[in-house]
Every structure is written in structure tokens, then in C-alpha cells.
Write an enzyme that holds these catalytic residues in place. Structure first.
Site, PDB file in Angstrom:
ATOM      1  CB  THR A  72       5.989  -6.212   1.781  1.00 32.95           C
ATOM      2  OG1 THR A  72       6.940  -5.263   2.266  1.00 32.95           O
ATOM      3  CG2 THR A  72       5.704  -5.914   0.321  1.00 32.95           C
ATOM      4  CB  CYS A  73       3.254 -10.741   2.518  1.00 30.84           C
ATOM      5  SG  CYS A  73       4.959 -11.166   2.105  1.00 30.84           S
ATOM      6  CB  SER A  74      -0.018  -8.468   5.793  1.00 32.35           C
ATOM      7  OG  SER A  74       0.308  -9.779   6.191  1.00 32.35           O
TER       8      SER A  74
END
Length: 259
Positions: A70-72
Site C-alpha cells: 500500500t505504501c509503494s
């Protein structure tokens, strides 16, 4: 025994107290004073919270870990894409913070081409702990990590926080870039990007791409498409053919009017 029961009650209360504090909204309070051990172009550089926040309006988004899905795929890229619009709306800097070491954060920034974001490694979790956002992710082998949240900080004072709900897994509902931008300016205009069908040496194509660059709108340039194909996509058969946010705009003049 009565003494053991008292001990367990006190222990349980301390755990509950810690959990409540962990997700406490700190609006109106000052950020923790911390020195971050960062990596900049292959060298160590100490950066303090004063360096980042003093006299500036800063958006911070904190996440569980670099290189994670999700972060990337969403959290970091969207803040990076909208950075020029944040700047137009009075934001001096956007900071991404994670409980990772300086090497990891530097490599992640390069991998993500996040040129608009200041990636800060909270390697020891000191800042996250001071914010009450340090959580235990030992169950998935992460150890201590930051809870996912975002905040607007004005000269070191927290004006607004968006804290993800306390749910199992990795909730991502309110700390996104669009939610923060809407809070700062509900009328802010955003774009998902553009696609330009062009051909080499075309002056009108160059003008269209220059217009997009002036507005800091990312675009994909596709060359070599036949004029008949342009007609089938709704164009007149001349270059360029521009799509903005997935919608047909037309040529360079049409793009200038749309912008």
C-alpha cells in the site's frame, strides 16, 4: 490471591492506557523533538525536527514500512504526484516518515522516483513513540512500526491529524493525499495525469507537452500511432490527441482551453 488480582488489574489498566495514548489525537500540541539519522547522496546527515518544521507549513504522512504494497503503490506516489498542488496551496514541504533505517528510506525514494517528498527514517522509532503512534507489528515480523496517519504541522504545532481507524490489518482510509488536500483547500483541482498521442517534430505536440509541464501534470507520450487510429479514438486525425484524466480533450488549442 488478592495481591495478584490487584497486580493484574493495574497491568491491564496500563495496557489499556497505552493503547488509548497510542492513537491519541494530538492536534494543538507540538511535535516531538528528535534528530533523524538520514542518508543523503551516500552520506550520513543529521536532520532535526527544527530543521524540518521551524517556520514552515508541512504535511507529514507516516506509514508502516518502505517497499510495502500500500505504501509503494498508493500512499507515497499520490503525495508525490500532488506535491505541486500542495505547494500552490501554501505547503512548504511534504514529509514521509517510517520506522526504517536511512539506507532503506534513501533506496525507496530512488526506487519510487519520489523527488517531491522528503523521506525521513525514524530508525529507532523515537518520533513515532513521541507521537504515541509506535505500534507492535511483531506478529508479521516487523517489530515496532508507525501506525498509518497524516498531519498538517504549522511551525512545529500540529493543526490537523488524520489517524487510520484501529482495525486489523493495515487500514488505509483517511491518511491519503486527497483527504489532506481537501482539508487544506476543498476547492483544489487535482488531476490523474494525461496521455499525449504525438509524432516527432510536431510543433503543436510540443506546445501541448509544454502546457502540461507548466501545470506540473504528468503525462505519457505515445508516438507512432496512425492518424486513422486517432480518428477511431474520437480525434480529428491530426496531432496531437490529448486525453486528460481519461477524458478526450483534443488538440493543443483544446488543451489550452481546458487548462
Amino acid at each position: 490471591p488478592h495481591g495478584m488480582w490487584d497486580f493484574l488489574c493495574i497491568k491491564k489498566f496500563s495496557i489499556l492506557k497505552k493503547e488509548i495514548f497510542m492513537l491519541e489525537n494530538k492536534e494543538g500540541q507540538r511535535i516531538p523533538e528528535v534528530v533523524f539519522k538520514t542518508r543523503r547522496e551516500g552520506d550520513w546527515k543529521d536532520i532535526s525536527t527544527k530543521d524540518i518544521f521551524a517556520g514552515k507549513k508541512v504535511v507529514v504522512f507516516s506509514l508502516p514500512g518502505a517497499f510495502t504494497p500500500t505504501c509503494s503503490s498508493t500512499h507515497l506516489p499520490r503525495y508525490n504526484d500532488l506535491a505541486p498542488i500542495f505547494k500552490e496551496n501554501g505547503i512548504d514541504e511534504i514529509v514521509c516518515l517510517s520506522v526504517n533505517d536511512g539506507f532503506v528510506m534513501e533506496a525507496w525514494g530512488v526506487d519510487q522516483e519520489a523527488e517531491n517528498i522528503n523521506l525521513i527514517p525514524d530508525g529507532n522509532g523515537e518520533f513515532s513513540q513521541g507521537m504515541g503512534m509506535l505500534v507492535d507489528k511483531a506478529a508479521i515480523g516487523f517489530g515496532k512500526r508507525s501506525w498509518r496517519y497524516s498531519m498538517l504541522v504549522n511551525d512545529g504545532v500540529i493543526e490537523k491529524m488524520f489517524i487510520e481507524p484501529d482495525k486489523p490489518g493495515d487500514p488505509f482510509e483517511v491518511s491519503d493525499a486527497d483527504t489532506m488536500l481537501t482539508h487544506i483547500n476543498p476547492k483544489a483541482v487535482t488531476t490523474e495525469g494525461a496521455t499525449v498521442f504525438s509524432k516527432p517534430g510536431c510543433p503543436h505536440c510540443k506546445r501541448a507537452k509544454d502546457l502540461l509541464n507548466e501545470k506540473n501534470i504528468k503525462f505519457t507520450d505515445i508516438e507512432g500511432v496512425r492518424t486513422q487510429t486517432l480518428k477511431s479514438m474520437g480525434g480529428s486525425g491530426t496531432y496531437p490527441l490529448v486525453f486528460l484524466d481519461g477524458k478526450l480533450i483534443g488538440g493543443a488549442d483544446d488543451l489550452a482551453s481546458a487548462l
